[in-house]
Design a protein around this motif. Sequence first.
Motif, PDB file in Angstrom:
ATOM      1  N   GLY A  19       0.815  -1.229   0.000  1.00 48.38           N
ATOM      2  CA  GLY A  19       0.000   0.000   0.000  1.00 48.38           C
ATOM      3  C   GLY A  19       0.840   1.267   0.000  1.00 48.38           C
ATOM      4  N   GLN A  20       2.072   1.164   0.533  1.00 48.62           N
ATOM      5  CA  GLN A  20       2.974   2.329   0.541  1.00 48.62           C
ATOM      6  C   GLN A  20       3.438   2.681  -0.878  1.00 48.62           C
ATOM      7  OE1 GLN A  20       3.089   3.640   3.725  1.00 48.62           O
ATOM      8  NE2 GLN A  20       1.868   1.811   4.129  1.00 48.62           N
ATOM      9  N   LEU A  21       3.345   1.715  -1.797  1.00 47.56           N
ATOM     10  CA  LEU A  21       3.805   1.964  -3.176  1.00 47.56           C
ATOM     11  C   LEU A  21       2.749   2.721  -3.995  1.00 47.56           C
ATOM     12  CD1 LEU A  21       5.249  -1.609  -3.945  1.00 47.56           C
ATOM     13  CD2 LEU A  21       6.565   0.392  -3.255  1.00 47.56           C
ATOM     14  N   GLY A  22       1.451   2.553  -3.643  1.00 44.25           N
ATOM     15  CA  GLY A  22       0.384   3.243  -4.374  1.00 44.25           C
ATOM     16  C   GLY A  22      -0.891   2.410  -4.448  1.00 44.25           C
ATOM     17  N   THR A  23      -1.999   3.045  -4.861  1.00 48.06           N
ATOM     18  CA  THR A  23      -3.287   2.324  -4.868  1.00 48.06           C
ATOM     19  C   THR A  23      -3.358   1.295  -5.997  1.00 48.06           C
ATOM     20  OG1 THR A  23      -4.350   4.067  -6.163  1.00 48.06           O
ATOM     21  CG2 THR A  23      -4.576   4.215  -3.776  1.00 48.06           C
ATOM     22  N   ILE A 160      10.804  -5.715  -1.204  1.00 48.61           N
ATOM     23  CA  ILE A 160       9.870  -4.735  -1.805  1.00 48.61           C
ATOM     24  C   ILE A 160      10.586  -3.394  -1.992  1.00 48.61           C
ATOM     25  CG2 ILE A 160       7.751  -3.373  -1.471  1.00 48.61           C
ATOM     26  CD1 ILE A 160       6.541  -5.721   0.061  1.00 48.61           C
ATOM     27  N   PHE A 161      11.303  -2.961  -0.937  1.00 50.99           N
ATOM     28  CA  PHE A 161      11.910  -1.620  -0.957  1.00 50.99           C
ATOM     29  C   PHE A 161      13.398  -1.623  -1.321  1.00 50.99           C
ATOM     30  CE2 PHE A 161       8.509  -1.614   2.372  1.00 50.99           C
ATOM     31  CZ  PHE A 161       7.573  -0.864   1.659  1.00 50.99           C
ATOM     32  N   PHE A 166      19.829  -5.389  -1.566  1.00 54.42           N
ATOM     33  CA  PHE A 166      18.978  -6.238  -2.416  1.00 54.42           C
ATOM     34  C   PHE A 166      18.298  -5.366  -3.479  1.00 54.42           C
ATOM     35  CE2 PHE A 166      19.514  -9.054   1.155  1.00 54.42           C
ATOM     36  CZ  PHE A 166      19.455 -10.329   0.591  1.00 54.42           C
ATOM     37  N   PRO A 167      17.915  -5.969  -4.628  1.00 54.29           N
ATOM     38  CA  PRO A 167      17.221  -5.160  -5.648  1.00 54.29           C
ATOM     39  C   PRO A 167      15.824  -4.737  -5.167  1.00 54.29           C
ATOM     40  CG  PRO A 167      17.223  -7.490  -6.249  1.00 54.29           C
ATOM     41  CD  PRO A 167      18.105  -7.358  -5.052  1.00 54.29           C
ATOM     42  N   GLU A 168      15.358  -3.579  -5.626  1.00 50.85           N
ATOM     43  CA  GLU A 168      14.005  -3.101  -5.273  1.00 50.85           C
ATOM     44  C   GLU A 168      13.024  -3.765  -6.234  1.00 50.85           C
ATOM     45  OE1 GLU A 168      11.589   1.108  -5.159  1.00 50.85           O
ATOM     46  OE2 GLU A 168      13.753   1.170  -4.866  1.00 50.85           O
ATOM     47  N   MET A 169      12.206  -4.697  -5.726  1.00 46.28           N
ATOM     48  CA  MET A 169      11.364  -5.517  -6.603  1.00 46.28           C
ATOM     49  C   MET A 169       9.886  -5.153  -6.579  1.00 46.28           C
ATOM     50  SD  MET A 169      13.070  -9.123  -5.611  1.00 46.28           S
ATOM     51  CE  MET A 169      13.529 -10.146  -6.958  1.00 46.28           C
ATOM     52  N   GLY A 173       8.608  -8.596  -4.985  1.00 47.31           N
ATOM     53  CA  GLY A 173       9.344  -8.869  -3.742  1.00 47.31           C
ATOM     54  C   GLY A 173       8.431  -9.456  -2.677  1.00 47.31           C
ATOM     55  N   ALA A 174       7.197  -8.941  -2.607  1.00 43.57           N
ATOM     56  CA  ALA A 174       6.210  -9.474  -1.648  1.00 43.57           C
ATOM     57  C   ALA A 174       5.892 -10.935  -1.980  1.00 43.57           C
ATOM     58  CB  ALA A 174       4.931  -8.638  -1.691  1.00 43.57           C
TER      59      ALA A 174
END
Length: 438
Positions: A19-23, A160-161, A166-169, A173-174
């Motif tokens: 949810g922190q990434l966007g709707t 995720i971040f 680590f790569p930002e996936m 990532g989740a």
Amino acid sequence: MLGMLGHTFVSFVDNIMVGQLGTAELAAVSLGNSFMFIAMSIGIGFSTAITPLTAEADAAHNIDQAKATFKNGLFLCTSLGIALFLMVFYAKPLMYLMKQPEEVVELAIPYLDLVAFSLIPLVVFQAIKQFSDGLSMTRYPMYATILANVVNVVLNYVLIFGKFGFPEMGIVGAAYGTLISRFIMVAYLWKLLSIKEHSKAMVTKIKFFVLDTFMIKKIISLGTPSAMQMFFEVAIFTSAIWLSGLLGKNPQAANQIALNLSSMTFMVATGLSVASMVRVGNQKGLKNFKELRRIAFSIFLLSILFAVTFALLFFLFHKQLPKLYVDFNDLKNLADNTEVVGIASQLLIAAAIFQISDSIQVVMLGALRGLQDVKIPTIITFISYWVIGFPISFYFGKEEQYGSFGIWMGVLAGLSTAAILLYIRFNYLTLKLIRENH
């Protein structure tokens, strides 16, 4: 309860972090998980057949029967896990045909590939868990789920971040976090059961491919209707995800928030449902039907107390809880986030109202499974959710009617009908058994 909560806590953490990434990302996880929920419901529902058979064998001190239940149940659940993975994997193109928002579908597909594969360890874990529950060893599956959640949170944060090099996936990532944590969960639970005195003889030295046709048939005849019962219920919640997708990405993200919160409280009721299944199965093995009825009604009352508490919490905090899922400091998406929270807070009022009927129906289903009565309850769940609930959701869920709230009115109607009819069924059956054995 904590063991069951563990399954939904994985998606709770995924939802809050994504949810922190966007709707759009939150709606994508919602759409991907809608396919997962359907497959999971079939796997979890089918595996519940293992619990009453194990509880009956345990009460009668029949180790051979308990071992046969474990081995054949594990074989069937492993096969089912593979079949469900393939089903979800090849169902992905359906997303384009379902008139879902395009950007949401693009994000959901790579996420679903990995999460679909995690169905195999999930259903295998579920088989071992149901066996452990049937032996009244409910603590060990709980430990395994807590471990899986810790692993999932750490991997989510890192992947995720893109932390610690680590790569930002993003949402992929989740999915990796979920997949890895589920494999760890299976290995850990099996290890625990293989060293415990009570279960050691039943879970070690098993010839996996030497099967018992009678036991296979028995598990299938109990497991298939149980899988259908769970499927009918979960599918109406899933149809709510798809119907809200027709309203747009924000109603879909809001629906996901309300659904995620109410599925957490549902898992508490499901924990009590497993308790009623085990205890009713024990008393059935002992042929003590008066005690069986007393135990079932005690669990039934306890579930109502929990449900009323959750209903009050949802009602009092319906405006605050959805804010956990979005980032109000993200000025670019502020309008979207505000709309999502507004819709979700309305839906939580509907969720508060159906807590009680949701608890009653799931605990009654557990008690009926303990009695090994599965065919009539399957018909009851189909009528409640699909003849009564879904048409109401479909009609009132249109934009010109009540929108998202209308979709949940149908869910409420389906759950309430199921609760009343299943209660009548259990009451009738137990009184009949007491009369016949008096």
